[in-house]
Design a protein around this motif. Structure first.
Motif, PDB file in Angstrom:
ATOM      1  N   HIS A  99      -3.666  -0.537 -15.126  1.00  0.00           N
ATOM      2  CA  HIS A  99      -3.238   0.669 -14.422  1.00  0.00           C
ATOM      3  C   HIS A  99      -2.291   0.390 -13.263  1.00  0.00           C
ATOM      4  O   HIS A  99      -1.928   1.303 -12.530  1.00  0.00           O
ATOM      5  N   SER A 100      -1.946  -0.885 -13.079  1.00  0.00           N
ATOM      6  CA  SER A 100      -1.005  -1.217 -12.002  1.00  0.00           C
ATOM      7  C   SER A 100       0.408  -1.240 -12.582  1.00  0.00           C
ATOM      8  O   SER A 100       0.972  -2.289 -12.844  1.00  0.00           O
ATOM      9  N   VAL A 101       0.959  -0.059 -12.779  1.00  0.00           N
ATOM     10  CA  VAL A 101       2.253   0.048 -13.461  1.00  0.00           C
ATOM     11  C   VAL A 101       3.377   0.253 -12.444  1.00  0.00           C
ATOM     12  O   VAL A 101       3.255   1.061 -11.533  1.00  0.00           O
ATOM     13  N   TRP A 102       4.436  -0.524 -12.596  1.00  0.00           N
ATOM     14  CA  TRP A 102       5.649  -0.303 -11.807  1.00  0.00           C
ATOM     15  C   TRP A 102       6.840  -0.622 -12.691  1.00  0.00           C
ATOM     16  O   TRP A 102       6.789  -1.541 -13.498  1.00  0.00           O
ATOM     17  N   GLU A 103       7.872   0.180 -12.589  1.00  0.00           N
ATOM     18  CA  GLU A 103       9.082   0.029 -13.401  1.00  0.00           C
ATOM     19  C   GLU A 103       8.739  -0.233 -14.866  1.00  0.00           C
ATOM     20  O   GLU A 103       9.332  -1.084 -15.523  1.00  0.00           O
ATOM     21  N   TYR A 174       6.120  -9.997  -5.640  1.00  0.00           N
ATOM     22  CA  TYR A 174       5.734  -9.147  -4.507  1.00  0.00           C
ATOM     23  C   TYR A 174       4.438  -9.633  -3.876  1.00  0.00           C
ATOM     24  O   TYR A 174       3.625 -10.280  -4.537  1.00  0.00           O
ATOM     25  N   LEU A 175       4.241  -9.257  -2.632  1.00  0.00           N
ATOM     26  CA  LEU A 175       2.931  -9.453  -2.007  1.00  0.00           C
ATOM     27  C   LEU A 175       1.925  -8.640  -2.845  1.00  0.00           C
ATOM     28  O   LEU A 175       2.185  -7.482  -3.158  1.00  0.00           O
ATOM     29  N   PRO A 176       0.809  -9.243  -3.243  1.00  0.00           N
ATOM     30  CA  PRO A 176      -0.041  -8.587  -4.241  1.00  0.00           C
ATOM     31  C   PRO A 176      -0.632  -7.235  -3.852  1.00  0.00           C
ATOM     32  O   PRO A 176      -1.044  -6.491  -4.737  1.00  0.00           O
ATOM     33  N   ASN A 177      -0.687  -6.878  -2.577  1.00  0.00           N
ATOM     34  CA  ASN A 177      -1.208  -5.534  -2.286  1.00  0.00           C
ATOM     35  C   ASN A 177      -0.267  -4.453  -2.824  1.00  0.00           C
ATOM     36  O   ASN A 177      -0.674  -3.299  -2.969  1.00  0.00           O
ATOM     37  N   PHE A 178       0.964  -4.852  -3.179  1.00  0.00           N
ATOM     38  CA  PHE A 178       1.864  -3.905  -3.850  1.00  0.00           C
ATOM     39  C   PHE A 178       1.215  -3.364  -5.125  1.00  0.00           C
ATOM     40  O   PHE A 178       1.317  -2.165  -5.425  1.00  0.00           O
ATOM     41  N   TYR A 179       0.536  -4.232  -5.872  1.00  0.00           N
ATOM     42  CA  TYR A 179      -0.072  -3.791  -7.140  1.00  0.00           C
ATOM     43  C   TYR A 179      -1.221  -2.809  -6.898  1.00  0.00           C
ATOM     44  O   TYR A 179      -1.502  -1.972  -7.757  1.00  0.00           O
ATOM     45  N   ASP A 180      -1.862  -2.933  -5.740  1.00  0.00           N
ATOM     46  CA  ASP A 180      -2.911  -1.959  -5.405  1.00  0.00           C
ATOM     47  C   ASP A 180      -2.304  -0.562  -5.239  1.00  0.00           C
ATOM     48  O   ASP A 180      -2.879   0.434  -5.669  1.00  0.00           O
ATOM     49  N   TYR A 181      -1.137  -0.519  -4.610  1.00  0.00           N
ATOM     50  CA  TYR A 181      -0.457   0.783  -4.472  1.00  0.00           C
ATOM     51  C   TYR A 181      -0.016   1.304  -5.836  1.00  0.00           C
ATOM     52  O   TYR A 181      -0.096   2.499  -6.105  1.00  0.00           O
ATOM     53  N   LEU A 184      -2.978   2.884  -7.368  1.00  0.00           N
ATOM     54  CA  LEU A 184      -3.276   4.192  -6.756  1.00  0.00           C
ATOM     55  C   LEU A 184      -2.319   5.262  -7.276  1.00  0.00           C
ATOM     56  O   LEU A 184      -2.717   6.399  -7.541  1.00  0.00           O
ATOM     57  N   ILE A 185      -1.053   4.893  -7.441  1.00  0.00           N
ATOM     58  CA  ILE A 185      -0.055   5.863  -7.917  1.00  0.00           C
ATOM     59  C   ILE A 185      -0.281   6.184  -9.394  1.00  0.00           C
ATOM     60  O   ILE A 185      -0.299   7.348  -9.787  1.00  0.00           O
ATOM     61  N   THR A 186      -0.505   5.139 -10.204  1.00  0.00           N
ATOM     62  CA  THR A 186      -0.715   5.337 -11.645  1.00  0.00           C
ATOM     63  C   THR A 186      -1.933   6.221 -11.915  1.00  0.00           C
ATOM     64  O   THR A 186      -1.934   7.037 -12.835  1.00  0.00           O
ATOM     65  N   THR A 187      -2.968   6.055 -11.090  1.00  0.00           N
ATOM     66  CA  THR A 187      -4.201   6.812 -11.331  1.00  0.00           C
ATOM     67  C   THR A 187      -4.232   8.134 -10.556  1.00  0.00           C
ATOM     68  O   THR A 187      -5.257   8.818 -10.528  1.00  0.00           O
ATOM     69  N   PHE A 195       3.678   7.109  -0.949  1.00  0.00           N
ATOM     70  CA  PHE A 195       3.936   5.662  -0.852  1.00  0.00           C
ATOM     71  C   PHE A 195       5.295   5.404  -0.197  1.00  0.00           C
ATOM     72  O   PHE A 195       5.401   4.552   0.697  1.00  0.00           O
ATOM     73  N   GLN A 196       6.305   6.163  -0.625  1.00  0.00           N
ATOM     74  CA  GLN A 196       7.636   6.008  -0.019  1.00  0.00           C
ATOM     75  C   GLN A 196       7.591   6.305   1.478  1.00  0.00           C
ATOM     76  O   GLN A 196       8.222   5.616   2.282  1.00  0.00           O
ATOM     77  N   ALA A 197       6.836   7.351   1.825  1.00  0.00           N
ATOM     78  CA  ALA A 197       6.730   7.728   3.241  1.00  0.00           C
ATOM     79  C   ALA A 197       6.058   6.613   4.042  1.00  0.00           C
ATOM     80  O   ALA A 197       6.494   6.276   5.151  1.00  0.00           O
ATOM     81  N   LEU A 198       5.008   6.017   3.457  1.00  0.00           N
ATOM     82  CA  LEU A 198       4.310   4.915   4.119  1.00  0.00           C
ATOM     83  C   LEU A 198       5.252   3.727   4.324  1.00  0.00           C
ATOM     84  O   LEU A 198       5.327   3.153   5.420  1.00  0.00           O
ATOM     85  N   MET A 199       6.001   3.384   3.274  1.00  0.00           N
ATOM     86  CA  MET A 199       6.932   2.252   3.366  1.00  0.00           C
ATOM     87  C   MET A 199       8.006   2.533   4.424  1.00  0.00           C
ATOM     88  O   MET A 199       8.378   1.641   5.188  1.00  0.00           O
ATOM     89  N   GLY A 200       8.476   3.771   4.460  1.00  0.00           N
ATOM     90  CA  GLY A 200       9.503   4.141   5.441  1.00  0.00           C
ATOM     91  C   GLY A 200       8.980   4.017   6.868  1.00  0.00           C
ATOM     92  O   GLY A 200       9.645   3.487   7.749  1.00  0.00           O
TER      93      GLY A 200
END
Ligand SMILES: [Zn+2]
Length: 207
Positions: A99-103, A174-181, A184-187, A195-200
């Motif tokens: 469930h840790s999906v990105w790109e 990436y730093l592995p906590n990226f996959y935790d995010y 969270l997004i996938t689920t 997430f974008q707001a947090l990163m900003g």
């Protein structure tokens, strides 16, 4: 995805985060990242399971972990003078990975397991060496009134260092906590916008 920004995301989960002066955030982020990276440099080219054997750390596999406040646990570690053990909840790790999906890609269960083992190895290594990055860094003032000053250590720095160790040791992008995010997004537990707001917000705090 910048390491320092992801590290600050982790730091923002610390109970003392708001007690850290803004101009000191970079100190905690950079020192913690450096602690993980320099430890990884000691073990360059080594296999994580070999490190477990050499340092007498037992790995115990069990099915699935209990949910803890809605967060799926990957496992638990036990550290004592008598011995150290990492318990791995294999089903949870596999579920988190898928469930840790990105790109359009996701972690394999084996990659997620290696990240977990590397992360826990850092904690145990520090324990076995009798030192902690948390204690090495300056405490922050938690409370100050009428000349009474109470200071405390920033415990999340240990997590940042463990993430940085896992990233450098395994050569992750990436730093592995990226996959935790990503999880969270996938689920649906976090929106991509949040997430974008947090990163900003974190990027702005570091600049
Ligand atoms: Zn940890």
């Amino acid at each position: 995805m910048d390491d320092r920004v992801l590290a600050l995301c982790e730091l923002s989960n610390d109970l003392l985060f708001r007690k850290i002066p803004e101009d000191r955030l970079a100190y905690y982020v950079d020192s913690s990242l450096e602690a993980g990276r320099s430890t990884a440099a000691l073990f360059r080219g080594r296999d994580i399971r070999e490190l477990y054997r050499q340092n007498h750390i037992e790995i115990r596999y069990t099915g699935s972990g209990k949910q803890n406040y809605g967060v799926i646990l990957r496992g638990q570690s036990a550290m004592s003078k008598a011995g150290c053990r990492v318990e791995v909840y294999w089903d949870s790790i596999a579920a988190l990975a898928s469930h840790s999906v990105w790109e359009g890609q996701s972690l394999t269960a084996e990659q997620a397991l290696d990240i977990h083992l590397a992360h826990e190895f850092f904690h145990i290594w520090e324990f076995q060496q009798g030192r902690s990055i948390v204690d090495a860094l300056e405490p922050v003032t938690r409370f100050q009134l009428l000349g009474i000053k109470k200071a405390a250590h920033v415990r999340r720095c240990e997590e940042i260092a463990a993430h940085a160790f896992a990233k450098a040791f395994l050569g992750l992008p990436y730093l592995p906590n990226f996959y935790d995010y990503c999880y969270l997004i996938t689920t649906g537990k976090m929106t991509p916008e949040a997430f974008q707001a947090l990163m900003g917000k974190m990027t702005a705090l570091l600049s």
